[in-house]
Write a protein that holds these residues in place. Structure first.
Motif, PDB file in Angstrom:
ATOM      1  N   UNK A   1       0.770  -1.138   0.162  1.00 46.54           N
ATOM      2  CA  UNK A   1      -0.230  -0.225   0.102  1.00 46.54           C
ATOM      3  C   UNK A   1       1.192   1.449  -0.156  1.00 46.54           C
ATOM      4  N   UNK A   2       0.960   1.998  -1.354  1.00 45.94           N
ATOM      5  CA  UNK A   2       1.701   3.035  -1.259  1.00 45.94           C
ATOM      6  C   UNK A   2       1.148   4.479  -0.383  1.00 45.94           C
ATOM      7  N   UNK A   3       2.175   4.990   0.156  1.00 49.86           N
ATOM      8  CA  UNK A   3       2.016   6.369   1.102  1.00 49.86           C
ATOM      9  C   UNK A   3       2.807   7.348   0.192  1.00 49.86           C
ATOM     10  N   UNK A   4       2.330   8.579   0.195  1.00 49.92           N
ATOM     11  CA  UNK A   4       2.934  10.054  -0.247  1.00 49.92           C
ATOM     12  C   UNK A   4       2.039  10.906   0.970  1.00 49.92           C
ATOM     13  N   UNK A   5       3.122  10.742   1.880  1.00 51.15           N
ATOM     14  CA  UNK A   5       2.339  11.342   3.711  1.00 51.15           C
ATOM     15  C   UNK A   5       3.172  13.177   3.198  1.00 51.15           C
ATOM     16  N   UNK A   6       2.195  14.012   3.081  1.00 54.65           N
ATOM     17  CA  UNK A   6       2.095  15.183   3.209  1.00 54.65           C
ATOM     18  C   UNK A   6       1.829  16.529   4.080  1.00 54.65           C
ATOM     19  N   UNK A   7       1.335  15.189   5.034  1.00 55.24           N
ATOM     20  CA  UNK A   7       1.222  15.961   6.161  1.00 55.24           C
ATOM     21  C   UNK A   7      -0.600  16.312   5.559  1.00 55.24           C
ATOM     22  N   UNK A   8      -1.398  17.550   5.420  1.00 57.52           N
ATOM     23  CA  UNK A   8      -2.751  17.592   5.070  1.00 57.52           C
ATOM     24  C   UNK A   8      -2.950  17.176   3.713  1.00 57.52           C
ATOM     25  N   UNK A   9      -1.948  16.838   2.962  1.00 53.40           N
ATOM     26  CA  UNK A   9      -1.848  16.673   0.893  1.00 53.40           C
ATOM     27  C   UNK A   9      -1.652  15.425   1.306  1.00 53.40           C
ATOM     28  N   UNK A  10      -2.104  13.831   1.931  1.00 50.26           N
ATOM     29  CA  UNK A  10      -1.438  12.653   2.212  1.00 50.26           C
ATOM     30  C   UNK A  10      -2.164  12.515   0.553  1.00 50.26           C
ATOM     31  N   UNK A  11      -1.488  11.314   0.147  1.00 50.80           N
ATOM     32  CA  UNK A  11      -2.431  10.703  -1.028  1.00 50.80           C
ATOM     33  C   UNK A  11      -1.509   8.587  -0.812  1.00 50.80           C
ATOM     34  N   UNK A  12      -3.087   8.180  -1.014  1.00 50.76           N
ATOM     35  CA  UNK A  12      -2.220   6.432  -1.218  1.00 50.76           C
ATOM     36  C   UNK A  12      -2.111   6.061  -2.210  1.00 50.76           C
ATOM     37  N   UNK A  13      -2.665   4.403  -2.453  1.00 49.21           N
ATOM     38  CA  UNK A  13      -2.469   3.993  -4.008  1.00 49.21           C
ATOM     39  C   UNK A  13      -2.668   2.002  -3.883  1.00 49.21           C
ATOM     40  N   UNK A  14      -3.852   2.036  -3.745  1.00 49.00           N
ATOM     41  CA  UNK A  14      -3.583   0.254  -3.884  1.00 49.00           C
ATOM     42  C   UNK A  14      -3.575  -0.442  -5.005  1.00 49.00           C
ATOM     43  N   UNK A  15      -3.215  -1.771  -5.494  1.00 47.45           N
ATOM     44  CA  UNK A  15      -2.812  -1.822  -6.594  1.00 47.45           C
ATOM     45  C   UNK A  15      -4.030  -2.475  -6.687  1.00 47.45           C
ATOM     46  N   UNK A  16      -4.637  -2.835  -8.143  1.00 50.42           N
ATOM     47  CA  UNK A  16      -5.677  -3.879  -8.706  1.00 50.42           C
ATOM     48  C   UNK A  16      -5.047  -4.836  -9.586  1.00 50.42           C
TER      49      UNK A  16
ATOM     50  N   UNK B   1      -5.375   2.309  -8.236  1.00 51.05           N
ATOM     51  CA  UNK B   1      -6.312   3.406  -7.749  1.00 51.05           C
ATOM     52  C   UNK B   1      -5.695   4.113  -6.665  1.00 51.05           C
ATOM     53  N   UNK B   2      -5.309   5.351  -6.976  1.00 49.77           N
ATOM     54  CA  UNK B   2      -4.714   6.398  -5.907  1.00 49.77           C
ATOM     55  C   UNK B   2      -5.562   7.442  -5.228  1.00 49.77           C
ATOM     56  N   UNK B   3      -5.483   7.380  -4.357  1.00 52.30           N
ATOM     57  CA  UNK B   3      -7.141   8.557  -3.157  1.00 52.30           C
ATOM     58  C   UNK B   3      -6.547   9.741  -2.652  1.00 52.30           C
ATOM     59  N   UNK B   4      -6.406  10.534  -3.119  1.00 56.00           N
ATOM     60  CA  UNK B   4      -5.998  11.846  -2.337  1.00 56.00           C
ATOM     61  C   UNK B   4      -7.199  12.409  -1.495  1.00 56.00           C
ATOM     62  N   UNK B   5      -6.553  12.719   0.081  1.00 57.55           N
ATOM     63  CA  UNK B   5      -7.140  12.839   0.951  1.00 57.55           C
ATOM     64  C   UNK B   5      -6.716  13.758   1.555  1.00 57.55           C
TER      65      UNK B   5
END
Length: 440
Positions: free
Chosen positions: A200-215, A221-225
């Motif tokens: 599970x990939x995580x780009x920890x950027x404080x308030x601008x985090x993104x993750x990605x899960x394989x299909x 599928x990347x999800x911006x939080x």
């Protein structure tokens, strides 16, 4: 006469519960506001890939779907953290590096559960019918009187229309300032994964985090939080592209349709729902809240679906224990599940802070390595919070107490070790001084 049972919502929990009840010989009708997603397709941009772990797999096993689910899942053995300005680092989920959470398509799992419910004798699926309440022992379908029902199980999600129709239910909806938006990293030109599929990939950027899960199709599928205002701040394709190249440079070039996805896909909300009571006599029927309708949680521990599946298993168990008495079974279900769902809601919120702020810290990585070393040395006696949540079916409510006891024991052992070391040093010093004195 057997009770007429209705389920509002044909999502993951509604379908699993219908199958469990149908196997008990109970006649169940499931009502779903959407058209059949197996025909119409999934709603775009609102999936948040599922991370199914031990609790969800245990529930799926009850209806014979565990093997199928695992066969269509991609195991993720850890987090791949992409720190700003640094090289990615892999952080295994378990001490033995063997355990994994499973990336599963929500729409595909929902389709499998719909098939299972539909093939169960006594279960009827009705699409395009939204249950909005109960009156006079009848369901209200889009506000109009419909079929009779004695027991109604609300599996219609965090914004449950059925829950909203009930008097006497306290409902607290706690929204994060963050929303979420989905993007896609397609397979490479050679048809391979563009990122490591075992993580599970995580780009920890404080308030601008993104993750990605394989299909399974080798996309991610990347999800911006992000805070919702940050989505609207990027008003042009040029701003979107520039933002990603600045903040996520190692993945921006892997998204050929980045600006199109960003413009098309909606921004979803992140909400924690806490309700009480979960069970009401209403409009001539006994109504109970299940899954997100009772206790929606944010997705940062990957436990939303796992937790809802446990609700379904608990209802089935309570019916066994009460001889099929719905009133007693549902009261017991609430008493058992409410403490657990309160605890996982708090842990999910805490894990958001961990994912966005802590995972890239060297101190965090040292702490995690120390925990894994303890788990290997004290197998079964020391288990981390993550492993207890994701790789066991220990009730959520018991986990904080167990962690506190483990830490107290470790603290006591460390203090005893320090005292023993200090005592030994003093004894050695006395002995040395004694040998150095002149004789009589």
């Amino acid at each position: 006469m057997s009770e007429r049972v209705a389920i509002a919502g044909a999502g993951l929990a509604g379908c699993l519960l219908a199958t469990l009840l149908g196997r008990r010989g109970i006649e169940v009708t499931v009502y779903e506001r959407r058209p059949d997603p197996r025909v119409a397709g999934a709603e775009r941009g609102r999936s948040i890939n599922l991370a199914v772990s031990a609790r969800g797999l245990a529930a799926l096993e009850q209806v014979g779907l565990k093997k199928q689910a695992i066969g269509r899942a991609l195991p993720m053995h850890g987090r791949m953290v992409h720190p700003a300005g640094g090289a990615p680092n892999f952080q295994p989920y378990s001490a033995d590096r063997e355990r994994a959470i499973n990336s599963i398509s929500r729409s595909e799992l929902n389709a499998s559960l719909l098939d299972a419910a539909e093939s169960t004798p006594g279960v009827t699926l009705r699409f395009g019918r939204r249950v909005t309440g109960v009156a006079g022992g009848r369901l209200l379908i889009d506000g109009e009187p419909g079929d009779p029902a004695d027991v109604v199980l609300a599996c219609d999600g965090a914004y449950s229309a059925l829950r909203g129709s009930l008097d006497g239910i306290a409902c607290d909806q706690d929204f994060l300032e963050h929303g979420y938006k989905e993007l896609t990293v397609p397979p490479t030109a050679g048809g391979d994964f563009a990122l490591d599929p075992d993580a599970l990939h995580i780009w920890p950027r404080g308030t601008l985090m993104m993750i990605a899960l394989p299909n399974l199709d080798r996309s991610f599928t990347c999800t911006l939080f992000w805070p919702k205002d940050d989505f609207t701040a990027l008003g042009t394709p040029e701003k979107v592209r520039a933002h990603f190249e600045a903040h996520y440079p190692d993945v921006a070039g892997l998204m050929p349709d980045l600006t199109g996805d960003f413009a098309r896909n909606p921004v979803g909300s992140l909400v924690t729902v806490r309700t009480l009571p979960w069970v009401r006599d209403a409009g001539g029927a006994l109504v109970a809240l299940v899954g997100d309708a009772a206790h929606a949680i944010v997705p940062f521990f990957g436990q939303g679906a796992n937790c809802a599946f446990e609700d379904c298993i608990e209802i089935d168990r309570c019916l066994d224990e009460t001889g099929g008495r719905w009133d007693r079974a549902l009261a017991l279900y609430q008493d058992r599940r409410k403490p657990n769902t309160d605890v996982i809601a708090e842990m999910a919120l805490d894990n958001f802070v961990e994912m966005r702020d802590r995972v890239s810290s060297p101190a965090y990585r040292l702490k995690q390595a120390a925990q894994h070393a303890l788990e290997r040395r004290l197998a079964g006696r020391y288990v981390s919070r993550y492993e207890l949540v994701s790789f066991t079916t220990v009730p959520y409510a018991r986990i904080p107490g167990r962690i506190r006891r483990q830490n107290l024991i470790l603290g006591a052992a460390a203090s005893a070790g320090a005292l023993a070391t200090w005592t030994a040093v003093r004894a050695t010093r006395r002995a040395v001084r004694g040998r150095g004195r002149p004789g009589p």
